[in-house]
Design a protein around this motif. Sequence first.
Motif, PDB file in Angstrom:
ATOM      1  N   GLU A   6     -21.655 -20.219  27.087  1.00 22.46           N
ATOM      2  CA  GLU A   6     -22.404 -18.984  26.870  1.00 22.46           C
ATOM      3  C   GLU A   6     -22.798 -18.376  28.217  1.00 22.46           C
ATOM      4  O   GLU A   6     -22.681 -17.169  28.422  1.00 22.46           O
ATOM      5  CB  GLU A   6     -23.666 -19.257  26.042  1.00 22.46           C
ATOM      6  N   THR A   9     -19.827 -16.781  29.851  1.00 22.86           N
ATOM      7  CA  THR A   9     -19.519 -15.506  29.191  1.00 22.86           C
ATOM      8  C   THR A   9     -20.464 -14.404  29.660  1.00 22.86           C
ATOM      9  O   THR A   9     -20.038 -13.292  29.989  1.00 22.86           O
ATOM     10  CB  THR A   9     -19.649 -15.658  27.653  1.00 22.86           C
ATOM     11  N   ILE A 222     -15.268 -21.124  25.927  1.00 19.70           N
ATOM     12  CA  ILE A 222     -15.297 -19.980  26.849  1.00 19.70           C
ATOM     13  C   ILE A 222     -14.304 -18.920  26.372  1.00 19.70           C
ATOM     14  O   ILE A 222     -14.601 -17.728  26.358  1.00 19.70           O
ATOM     15  CB  ILE A 222     -14.985 -20.422  28.297  1.00 19.70           C
ATOM     16  N   GLY A 225     -15.761 -16.859  23.776  1.00 21.52           N
ATOM     17  CA  GLY A 225     -17.002 -16.151  24.096  1.00 21.52           C
ATOM     18  C   GLY A 225     -18.256 -16.929  23.753  1.00 21.52           C
ATOM     19  O   GLY A 225     -19.328 -16.347  23.582  1.00 21.52           O
ATOM     20  N   ASP A 234     -24.011 -11.747  24.088  1.00 26.12           N
ATOM     21  CA  ASP A 234     -23.560 -11.648  25.468  1.00 26.12           C
ATOM     22  C   ASP A 234     -23.934 -10.297  26.057  1.00 26.12           C
ATOM     23  O   ASP A 234     -24.575  -9.470  25.420  1.00 26.12           O
ATOM     24  CB  ASP A 234     -22.073 -11.964  25.608  1.00 26.12           C
ATOM     25  N   GLY A 240     -20.469 -14.476  20.334  1.00 24.51           N
ATOM     26  CA  GLY A 240     -19.344 -15.383  20.511  1.00 24.51           C
ATOM     27  C   GLY A 240     -18.885 -15.930  19.172  1.00 24.51           C
ATOM     28  O   GLY A 240     -19.558 -15.790  18.161  1.00 24.51           O
TER      29      GLY A 240
END
Length: 281
Positions: A6, A9, A222, A225, A234, A240
């Motif tokens: 996270e 991202t 990753i 996301g 994000d 994500g």
Amino acid sequence: MPELPEVETIARGVDARVRGDRIVEAWFSGYREPFKTGAAKQAKGLEDKVFLAVHRTGKHIVCELGVGRSSAAGSGEEPTAQWIVHLGMTGRLLVTRPEAPVEAHTHARLRLKSGREVRFVDPRRFGRLEYRELHRAKAFAGAGLEPLTVGEEEFAALFRGRTLAIKAALLNQSLLTGVGNIYADESLYRAGIRPRRAAGRLTRAELRRLRRSLVEVLEHAIRLGGSSVSDYVDAEGVRGFFQLEHNVYQRAGEACRRCGTAIRRIVVGGRSTHYCPVCQH
DNA sequence: CATTTCACCTGGTGGC
DNA sequence: TGCCACCAGGTGAAAT
């Protein structure tokens, strides 16, 4: 809130939006001295600095700042300061239009020359903000090793002789930096290792599997996301998708995707822990 | 030292 | 609807 995928991202999203932009004005809520650097000092330091780059170290977002004298800002200029953001459990670092409504629990606002605004929002206030002048302090470095680049030998050495549960060891940021509750559980599942096993009693083969599983889980997350179980958003406000692929985390009572057995929830090191009693040994 | 527990915060959920 | 207990992606200080 956020663990390595996270934070990665978010750092990428923020980097893409603020690189080369100049901070015109910095504002901080004064709810306490929440920050490792006092609010007034932080605001003073940030004002008039240019974002050269934003990246991730462990679970920290590190903003490299400079005076911005280079003709093309951000191209090779040496940073003179860093703004270091830790999101805690519920922190978010947003890049917004200035007219966007200011959410409750907004603790920092950086107005940028482009007209955009960087905002730090954190209801539970576990997050931390720090400002460092690089001529006075060393550049930020996490205490532990980066799981994505640690070698097999170094990885094994981290756990040698330790009696604590492997799950607790994975969460210890001075050993590995960036692994949190979701990815500890998911990587142990993928490696077929029970979370309560003593870290120092894992075999060479298990340690090899664990490192590989950890890297695979983190890299996959990753690519998607990151995870958003409740309030992770994000920098672009997009959630994500890795949570759709959780195999054990927050799936207590549900069927293991591999063998159908009900996933169990236990507490290890004070943290909620999920595993399959059949697939993990 | 290594390990474990708990406080720090707010908000959401689900039971009664 | 209200009240309450419990839960939450993290850490660092205090206790053991």
